[in-house]
Design an enzyme around this catalytic site. Structure first.
Site, PDB file in Angstrom:
ATOM      1  N   PRO A   1      50.957  74.634  69.704  1.00  0.00           N
ATOM      2  CA  PRO A   1      51.361  75.171  71.006  1.00  0.00           C
ATOM      3  C   PRO A   1      51.198  76.686  71.078  1.00  0.00           C
ATOM      4  O   PRO A   1      51.740  77.409  70.274  1.00  0.00           O
ATOM      5  CB  PRO A   1      52.844  74.793  71.095  1.00  0.00           C
ATOM      6  CG  PRO A   1      53.048  73.742  70.052  1.00  0.00           C
ATOM      7  CD  PRO A   1      52.060  74.022  68.985  1.00  0.00           C
ATOM      8  N   GLU A   2      50.429  77.127  72.023  1.00  0.00           N
ATOM      9  CA  GLU A   2      50.414  78.543  72.353  1.00  0.00           C
ATOM     10  C   GLU A   2      51.085  78.656  73.707  1.00  0.00           C
ATOM     11  O   GLU A   2      51.583  77.669  74.245  1.00  0.00           O
ATOM     12  CB  GLU A   2      48.973  79.073  72.373  1.00  0.00           C
ATOM     13  CG  GLU A   2      48.328  78.986  70.997  1.00  0.00           C
ATOM     14  CD  GLU A   2      47.493  80.205  70.646  1.00  0.00           C
ATOM     15  OE1 GLU A   2      47.821  81.317  71.088  1.00  0.00           O
ATOM     16  OE2 GLU A   2      46.494  80.039  69.931  1.00  0.00           O
TER      17      GLU A   2
END
Length: 278
Positions: free
Chosen positions: A2-3
């Site tokens: 996840p960014e």
DNA sequence: CGAGAGTCCTGAAGGC
DNA sequence: TGCCTTCAGGACTCTC
């Protein structure tokens, strides 16, 4: 992994399900995350209603209230974490190996936190203000008006650190992870190894614009990731099929056909085009 | 203060 | 097939 776009997608996916809903139960199966899940978390959350979920960088702040009692669940997905919505009539209700925490609501819905590598966090902030050492010193949001070339240049003054490590520093700007750092620098035409303090104002403007563009595009696409990101509805996230340089070492640049190169910066892999980026 | 290294963790991938 | 090693990564934390 996840960014920021994935975290924002997660937030948007959770909101319609949990806003105004009362937490009926909290099940902690494994406290060992980046920091241990506090022992009082279940007690603090149970009975409270989720008023809002805000995002600061890659942290989510769940605003929880019960009468005058107020506090925030501070969550972070680390690099392999996900939050997903499980309905009471869903199949596969049984928790799997890495399902560390469940938040059950009066509505029958469960929010399940999964994190194989346990780099994520689930913490409790007591009180009416979302103040915590982990978020108090964070830099501006990349998509806000506060963030731009002027901010980058001011923050970079006198800094010898590479511009790639610079933009990955959460005190400079939040939410720029390893993938988007390489992609943004490619788009801005800046060599990742250049000293931050030696980047000109016009190029910082280009870089800030590139960061905004790259992140916004990913958010619009519903979040992108490489391997094990799971959207809040349980479907696999978008794969990073559009990367220009990330994980493309030895492949031709999409612009000039020069072979993409990789090297290590701060114990992280960097990818760049030696022709397009100076 | 800044720079750089160390740290947490598990699963995938590569070598033999 | 199976074991061992290496690598990946967010971001805090420590050392110099």
């Amino acid at each position: 992994m996840p960014e920021l776009p994935e975290v924002e997608t997660t937030r948007l996916g959770l909101l319609p399900t949990v806003l105004g809903q009362r937490i009926a139960s909290v099940t902690v199966r494994d406290r060992r995350l980046r920091w241990p899940i506090p022992r009082n978390l279940a007690k603090q959350l149970t009975g409270k209603t989720v008023i809002d979920i805000a995002r600061r960088g890659k942290y989510l702040l769940w605003d929880c209230r019960l009468d005058d009692a107020r506090g925030y669940l501070l969550s972070h997905l680390g690099m392999s974490g996900s939050l997903r919505v499980i309905n009471a009539d869903d199949e596969n209700l049984l928790p799997q190996k890495h399902d560390h925490l469940d938040i059950g609501f009066d509505s029958g819905v469960t929010i399940r936190y999964t994190d194989p590598r346990r780099f994520g966090a689930m913490l409790w902030i007591a009180g009416p203000l979302p103040a915590h050492a982990l978020i108090d010193a964070l830099g501006p949001e990349p998509l806000s008006g506060e963030f731009g070339g002027a901010h980058l240049q001011a923050a970079a003054k006198g800094r010898s650190v590479s511009v790639k490590e610079f933009i990955m520093n959460s005190q400079v700007v939040v939410g720029v992870g390893n993938i988007y750092a390489s992609e943004s620098l490619f788009r801005a035409g800046i060599h990742p190894g250049r000293s931050a303090g030696k980047v000109s104002r016009p190029r910082f403007v280009r870089l800030a614009d590139a960061i905004k563009y790259t992140l916004q595009k990913a958010i619009d696409a519903g979040g992108s990731s490489l391997r094990n990101y799971v959207q809040t509805n349980g479907e696999l996230g978008y794969f990073q099929v559009n990367a220009c340089v990330y994980d493309r070492a030895g492949l031709p640049c999409r612009v000039c056909q020069t072979l993409i190169r990789t090297f290590r910066q701060g114990q992280r892999s960097t990818y760049f085009c030696p022709h397009c980026q100076k």
